[in-house]
Design a protein around this motif. Sequence first.
Motif, PDB file in Angstrom:
ATOM      1  N   UNK A  67      34.231 136.603  64.051  1.00 46.43           N
ATOM      2  CA  UNK A  67      33.432 135.658  64.828  1.00 46.43           C
ATOM      3  C   UNK A  67      32.090 136.274  65.197  1.00 46.43           C
ATOM      4  N   UNK A  68      32.092 137.583  65.455  1.00 53.05           N
ATOM      5  CA  UNK A  68      30.869 138.273  65.834  1.00 53.05           C
ATOM      6  C   UNK A  68      30.096 138.823  64.649  1.00 53.05           C
ATOM      7  N   UNK A  69      30.800 139.405  63.693  1.00 50.92           N
ATOM      8  CA  UNK A  69      30.153 140.145  62.606  1.00 50.92           C
ATOM      9  C   UNK A  69      30.310 139.468  61.255  1.00 50.92           C
ATOM     10  N   UNK A  70      30.591 138.185  61.245  1.00 48.09           N
ATOM     11  CA  UNK A  70      30.800 137.468  59.989  1.00 48.09           C
ATOM     12  C   UNK A  70      29.627 137.686  59.045  1.00 48.09           C
ATOM     13  N   UNK A  71      29.947 138.111  57.821  1.00 51.28           N
ATOM     14  CA  UNK A  71      28.920 138.373  56.826  1.00 51.28           C
ATOM     15  C   UNK A  71      28.363 139.774  56.860  1.00 51.28           C
ATOM     16  N   UNK A  72      28.703 140.549  57.894  1.00 48.59           N
ATOM     17  CA  UNK A  72      28.177 141.909  58.019  1.00 48.59           C
ATOM     18  C   UNK A  72      29.257 142.984  57.972  1.00 48.59           C
ATOM     19  N   UNK A  73      30.527 142.594  58.001  1.00 48.03           N
ATOM     20  CA  UNK A  73      31.606 143.576  58.090  1.00 48.03           C
ATOM     21  C   UNK A  73      31.867 144.188  56.722  1.00 48.03           C
ATOM     22  N   UNK A 122      28.154 148.216  58.093  1.00 46.01           N
ATOM     23  CA  UNK A 122      28.821 148.051  59.376  1.00 46.01           C
ATOM     24  C   UNK A 122      30.300 148.363  59.234  1.00 46.01           C
ATOM     25  N   UNK A 123      30.772 149.251  60.074  1.00 46.85           N
ATOM     26  CA  UNK A 123      32.196 149.541  60.157  1.00 46.85           C
ATOM     27  C   UNK A 123      32.718 149.199  61.546  1.00 46.85           C
ATOM     28  N   UNK A 124      33.919 148.649  61.607  1.00 47.64           N
ATOM     29  CA  UNK A 124      34.560 148.427  62.902  1.00 47.64           C
ATOM     30  C   UNK A 124      36.041 148.749  62.783  1.00 47.64           C
ATOM     31  N   UNK A 125      36.733 148.653  63.913  1.00 48.73           N
ATOM     32  CA  UNK A 125      38.124 149.072  63.950  1.00 48.73           C
ATOM     33  C   UNK A 125      38.936 148.095  64.791  1.00 48.73           C
ATOM     34  N   UNK A 126      40.190 147.978  64.448  1.00 52.31           N
ATOM     35  CA  UNK A 126      41.122 147.147  65.218  1.00 52.31           C
ATOM     36  C   UNK A 126      42.328 148.001  65.582  1.00 52.31           C
ATOM     37  N   UNK A 127      43.077 147.556  66.591  1.00 56.19           N
ATOM     38  CA  UNK A 127      44.301 148.267  66.961  1.00 56.19           C
ATOM     39  C   UNK A 127      44.367 148.658  68.418  1.00 56.19           C
ATOM     40  N   UNK A 128      43.210 148.661  69.109  1.00 54.75           N
ATOM     41  CA  UNK A 128      43.159 148.831  70.556  1.00 54.75           C
ATOM     42  C   UNK A 128      42.512 147.593  71.155  1.00 54.75           C
ATOM     43  N   UNK A 129      43.044 147.131  72.280  1.00 54.39           N
ATOM     44  CA  UNK A 129      42.447 146.034  73.031  1.00 54.39           C
ATOM     45  C   UNK A 129      41.779 146.595  74.275  1.00 54.39           C
TER      46      UNK A 129
END
Length: 330
Positions: free
Chosen positions: A135-141, A97-104
């Motif tokens: 909070x959503x992806x805990x353990x999967x990030x 699992x990949x995710x990104x931060x920096x845009x709201x």
Amino acid sequence: MIGTATYGERMELGEVAKGLGFGLAAVGRPGYINVGRAADLPPGRGVAAMRARAVELLDFAYAHGVRYFDAARSYGRAEEFLAGWLAGGRDRSGVVVGSKWGYTYTADWQVRAEKHEVKDHSVATYDRQLAETRQLLDGHLNVYQVHSVTPDSPVFTDRALRRRLAGLAAEGVTVGLSTSGPGQPEAIRAALDLTVDGEPLFRSVQATWNLLEPSAGPALAEAHAAGRTVIVKEALANGRLARPDPGIASRLAPLAAHTGAPYDAIALAAALQQPWAHLVLSGAATIAQLAANLRAPTLDLTPTDLPGLIARLAEPPAGYWTTRSHLPWN
């Protein structure tokens, strides 16, 4: 079990699909920039309908060997949909699992909004969004990337931010960045030079590369040579290569006729066959699109096909990004 394999082991499992990943940008929110998207989505585009579509696509992708799944804080409820799918009780072994931060995300589940997303690469935004992702992806990030880095991003000047990112890397999460805009090559090369305590900060690079905008290719080759994981996004140019206008279609048509492959499979295959590409993301919004995209790994373009395609289709980077900026959210 998810959460026990190393990142490297998971990436190997993901190679069942020969380098194709799946991104939720088009199905995590009702509005997105993609040519012809209005015909792709459930009527009304309510949360429940979009969740069901996302789960349907995730199931189909996983069943066909896809193991890398991409989301972002700004993709509406994409992380939420992905988290629900992961917790659905079925075997999800090998998932990365990949995710990104920096845009709201600011569109409030509207197809059209004055602002769909607001960019901010500050420490405060990082802290808030990392907490939301966990909070959503805990353990999967597995992979967390700075979203849409350009040469003027604070990540190149903010030492506190880099310390935060290095701390996340020390916890075992692969820290990376995505890039956009005509300055992609400059941003990628600058990122390769960033270190914290003598260690490279960024271990993955997600960049736009497609037959219309291949200018990041040399910088991505350098990233690959330096040991970074290279992920290609927008390989279909926000739908311009899947539903091409007559000018683009006329240049793709001979190869489509020769191979019997749809335009989107050709465009994805062109990206997959770049020697520096580890993963190429499908952003399909329907099962039919995803099935067509999954043909790409089996499509073997000849060494003469690719240079010719690029020569016929490539646009000046500034012009490409100007055109993209004028595509409507729909």
